[in-house]
Design a protein around this motif. Structure first.
Motif, PDB file in Angstrom:
ATOM      1  N   LEU A   1       0.825  -1.201   0.000  1.00  0.00           N
ATOM      2  CA  LEU A   1       0.000   0.000   0.000  1.00  0.00           C
ATOM      3  C   LEU A   1       0.862   1.254   0.000  1.00  0.00           C
ATOM      4  CD1 LEU A   1      -2.825   1.292   0.210  1.00  0.00           C
ATOM      5  CD2 LEU A   1      -2.553   1.180   2.699  1.00  0.00           C
ATOM      6  N   ILE A   2       1.915   1.265   0.790  1.00  0.00           N
ATOM      7  CA  ILE A   2       2.803   2.430   0.852  1.00  0.00           C
ATOM      8  C   ILE A   2       3.494   2.642  -0.498  1.00  0.00           C
ATOM      9  CG2 ILE A   2       4.946   3.295   1.888  1.00  0.00           C
ATOM     10  CD1 ILE A   2       3.967   2.016   4.536  1.00  0.00           C
ATOM     11  N   VAL A   3       3.977   1.568  -1.116  1.00  0.00           N
ATOM     12  CA  VAL A   3       4.613   1.679  -2.429  1.00  0.00           C
ATOM     13  C   VAL A   3       3.604   2.174  -3.464  1.00  0.00           C
ATOM     14  CG1 VAL A   3       5.663   0.354  -4.309  1.00  0.00           C
ATOM     15  CG2 VAL A   3       6.453   0.031  -1.972  1.00  0.00           C
ATOM     16  N   ALA A   4       2.371   1.683  -3.396  1.00  0.00           N
ATOM     17  CA  ALA A   4       1.338   2.130  -4.347  1.00  0.00           C
ATOM     18  C   ALA A   4       1.039   3.614  -4.170  1.00  0.00           C
ATOM     19  CB  ALA A   4       0.068   1.304  -4.170  1.00  0.00           C
ATOM     20  N   ILE A   5       0.950   4.087  -2.938  1.00  0.00           N
ATOM     21  CA  ILE A   5       0.673   5.506  -2.675  1.00  0.00           C
ATOM     22  C   ILE A   5       1.814   6.379  -3.178  1.00  0.00           C
ATOM     23  CG2 ILE A   5       0.434   7.211  -0.827  1.00  0.00           C
ATOM     24  CD1 ILE A   5      -1.211   5.069   0.693  1.00  0.00           C
ATOM     25  N   ILE A   6       3.054   5.980  -2.891  1.00  0.00           N
ATOM     26  CA  ILE A   6       4.209   6.750  -3.356  1.00  0.00           C
ATOM     27  C   ILE A   6       4.267   6.753  -4.882  1.00  0.00           C
ATOM     28  CG2 ILE A   6       6.742   6.794  -3.414  1.00  0.00           C
ATOM     29  CD1 ILE A   6       6.652   5.797  -0.488  1.00  0.00           C
ATOM     30  N   SER A   7       3.973   5.614  -5.503  1.00  0.00           N
ATOM     31  CA  SER A   7       4.014   5.513  -6.967  1.00  0.00           C
ATOM     32  C   SER A   7       2.958   6.399  -7.612  1.00  0.00           C
ATOM     33  CB  SER A   7       3.786   4.067  -7.396  1.00  0.00           C
ATOM     34  OG  SER A   7       4.784   3.231  -6.886  1.00  0.00           O
ATOM     35  N   ILE A   8       1.753   6.374  -7.079  1.00  0.00           N
ATOM     36  CA  ILE A   8       0.677   7.209  -7.623  1.00  0.00           C
ATOM     37  C   ILE A   8       1.000   8.686  -7.434  1.00  0.00           C
ATOM     38  CG2 ILE A   8      -1.756   7.828  -7.333  1.00  0.00           C
ATOM     39  CD1 ILE A   8      -2.239   4.828  -6.689  1.00  0.00           C
ATOM     40  N   ALA A   9       1.559   9.038  -6.284  1.00  0.00           N
ATOM     41  CA  ALA A   9       1.930  10.435  -6.038  1.00  0.00           C
ATOM     42  C   ALA A   9       3.028  10.888  -6.997  1.00  0.00           C
ATOM     43  CB  ALA A   9       2.378  10.604  -4.585  1.00  0.00           C
ATOM     44  N   ALA A  10       4.022  10.051  -7.231  1.00  0.00           N
ATOM     45  CA  ALA A  10       5.111  10.409  -8.158  1.00  0.00           C
ATOM     46  C   ALA A  10       4.583  10.548  -9.581  1.00  0.00           C
ATOM     47  CB  ALA A  10       6.222   9.353  -8.095  1.00  0.00           C
ATOM     48  N   PHE A  11       3.714   9.634 -10.005  1.00  0.00           N
ATOM     49  CA  PHE A  11       3.135   9.716 -11.346  1.00  0.00           C
ATOM     50  C   PHE A  11       2.253  10.953 -11.471  1.00  0.00           C
ATOM     51  CE2 PHE A  11      -0.465   8.546 -14.171  1.00  0.00           C
ATOM     52  CZ  PHE A  11       0.231   8.610 -15.375  1.00  0.00           C
ATOM     53  N   GLY A  12       1.449  11.240 -10.460  1.00  0.00           N
ATOM     54  CA  GLY A  12       0.607  12.440 -10.483  1.00  0.00           C
ATOM     55  C   GLY A  12       1.427  13.714 -10.551  1.00  0.00           C
ATOM     56  N   ALA A  13       2.522  13.761  -9.802  1.00  0.00           N
ATOM     57  CA  ALA A  13       3.402  14.937  -9.850  1.00  0.00           C
ATOM     58  C   ALA A  13       4.035  15.087 -11.228  1.00  0.00           C
ATOM     59  CB  ALA A  13       4.479  14.830  -8.772  1.00  0.00           C
ATOM     60  N   ALA A  14       4.387  13.976 -11.861  1.00  0.00           N
ATOM     61  CA  ALA A  14       4.983  14.044 -13.199  1.00  0.00           C
ATOM     62  C   ALA A  14       3.983  14.570 -14.222  1.00  0.00           C
ATOM     63  CB  ALA A  14       5.503  12.665 -13.615  1.00  0.00           C
ATOM     64  N   VAL A  15       2.736  14.101 -14.131  1.00  0.00           N
ATOM     65  CA  VAL A  15       1.706  14.586 -15.046  1.00  0.00           C
ATOM     66  C   VAL A  15       1.466  16.079 -14.819  1.00  0.00           C
ATOM     67  CG1 VAL A  15      -0.754  14.416 -15.624  1.00  0.00           C
ATOM     68  CG2 VAL A  15       0.599  12.347 -15.327  1.00  0.00           C
TER      69      VAL A  15
ATOM     70  N   LEU B   1       4.448   1.933 -12.129  1.00  0.00           N
ATOM     71  CA  LEU B   1       3.375   1.714 -11.163  1.00  0.00           C
ATOM     72  C   LEU B   1       3.341   0.239 -10.769  1.00  0.00           C
ATOM     73  CD1 LEU B   1       0.540   3.919 -12.689  1.00  0.00           C
ATOM     74  CD2 LEU B   1       1.779   4.342 -10.573  1.00  0.00           C
ATOM     75  N   PRO B   2       3.071  -0.074  -9.499  1.00  0.00           N
ATOM     76  CA  PRO B   2       3.087  -1.476  -9.073  1.00  0.00           C
ATOM     77  C   PRO B   2       1.963  -2.294  -9.693  1.00  0.00           C
ATOM     78  CG  PRO B   2       2.512  -0.033  -7.252  1.00  0.00           C
ATOM     79  CD  PRO B   2       2.856   0.836  -8.400  1.00  0.00           C
ATOM     80  N   TYR B   3       2.014  -3.595  -9.475  1.00  0.00           N
ATOM     81  CA  TYR B   3       1.224  -4.580 -10.196  1.00  0.00           C
ATOM     82  C   TYR B   3      -0.274  -4.297 -10.360  1.00  0.00           C
ATOM     83  CZ  TYR B   3      -1.516  -8.697 -11.067  1.00  0.00           C
ATOM     84  OH  TYR B   3      -2.454  -9.545 -11.541  1.00  0.00           O
ATOM     85  N   PRO B   4      -1.029  -3.981  -9.357  1.00  0.00           N
ATOM     86  CA  PRO B   4      -2.459  -3.826  -9.651  1.00  0.00           C
ATOM     87  C   PRO B   4      -2.742  -2.684 -10.625  1.00  0.00           C
ATOM     88  CG  PRO B   4      -2.096  -3.937  -7.288  1.00  0.00           C
ATOM     89  CD  PRO B   4      -0.758  -3.850  -7.946  1.00  0.00           C
ATOM     90  N   LEU B   5      -1.848  -1.717 -10.706  1.00  0.00           N
ATOM     91  CA  LEU B   5      -2.051  -0.554 -11.564  1.00  0.00           C
ATOM     92  C   LEU B   5      -1.197  -0.596 -12.822  1.00  0.00           C
ATOM     93  CD1 LEU B   5      -1.923   2.064  -8.694  1.00  0.00           C
ATOM     94  CD2 LEU B   5      -3.962   1.102  -9.754  1.00  0.00           C
ATOM     95  N   GLY B   6      -0.053  -1.207 -12.760  1.00  0.00           N
ATOM     96  CA  GLY B   6       0.877  -1.218 -13.887  1.00  0.00           C
ATOM     97  C   GLY B   6       1.734  -2.462 -13.872  1.00  0.00           C
ATOM     98  N   TRP B   7       2.983  -2.329 -14.390  1.00  0.00           N
ATOM     99  CA  TRP B   7       3.850  -3.486 -14.553  1.00  0.00           C
ATOM    100  C   TRP B   7       5.072  -3.427 -13.657  1.00  0.00           C
ATOM    101  CZ3 TRP B   7       2.609  -0.291 -18.780  1.00  0.00           C
ATOM    102  CH2 TRP B   7       1.516  -0.734 -19.520  1.00  0.00           C
ATOM    103  N   GLY B   8       5.364  -2.314 -13.072  1.00  0.00           N
ATOM    104  CA  GLY B   8       6.621  -2.144 -12.351  1.00  0.00           C
ATOM    105  C   GLY B   8       6.520  -2.444 -10.873  1.00  0.00           C
TER     106      GLY B   8
END
Length: 120
Positions: free
Chosen positions: A15-29, A69-76
């Motif tokens: 969950l923590i990795v997913a939150i950090i990943s979504i936040a990083a992707f959102g900041a990039a967009v 992005l981690p598995y449920p959302l992406g491939w990484g």
């Protein structure tokens, strides 16, 4: 054999990795859209690299962070790999160094201009 606390912290870590990943992707967009909306001449006027370079860097960072992005959302496995960290650093550099420098050069939104002259 799994360690005794592994089943408790496994989902929490995911969950923590997913939150950090979504936040990083959102900041990039957000950074990419922000750079696209900035005037072309604001970047050199602020002493920064060209708008084209920053748009390309942020587009590549967005693509890398999307694929990270981690598995449920992406491939990484999140933004903790080499490319994910490099992409995150590019986004952070834009928000910390470039965006504040080009902010004074942005055009106004077309609304009424108000000046603080101190009068009634």
């Amino acid at each position: 054999m799994t360690p005794k606390g592994a089943t408790v912290f496994g989902p929490l870590q995911q969950l923590i990795v997913a939150i950090i990943s979504i936040a990083a992707f959102g900041a990039a967009v957000w950074g990419l859209v922000d750079a696209l909306r900035a005037p072309q001449d604001a970047f050199p006027a602020a002493g920064k690299q060209s708008k084209t370079l920053w748009v390309v860097l942020l587009a590549v960072a967005t693509a890398v962070l999307f694929t990270s992005l981690p598995y449920p959302l992406g491939w990484g496995s999140g933004p903790f790999g080499f490319l994910g960290l490099a992409a995150s650093v590019a986004v952070i550099v834009y928000f910390v160094g470039v965006r504040p420098a080009i902010e004074p050069f942005r055009r106004s939104s077309g609304g009424p201009r108000r000046s603080n002259t101190g009068g009634w």
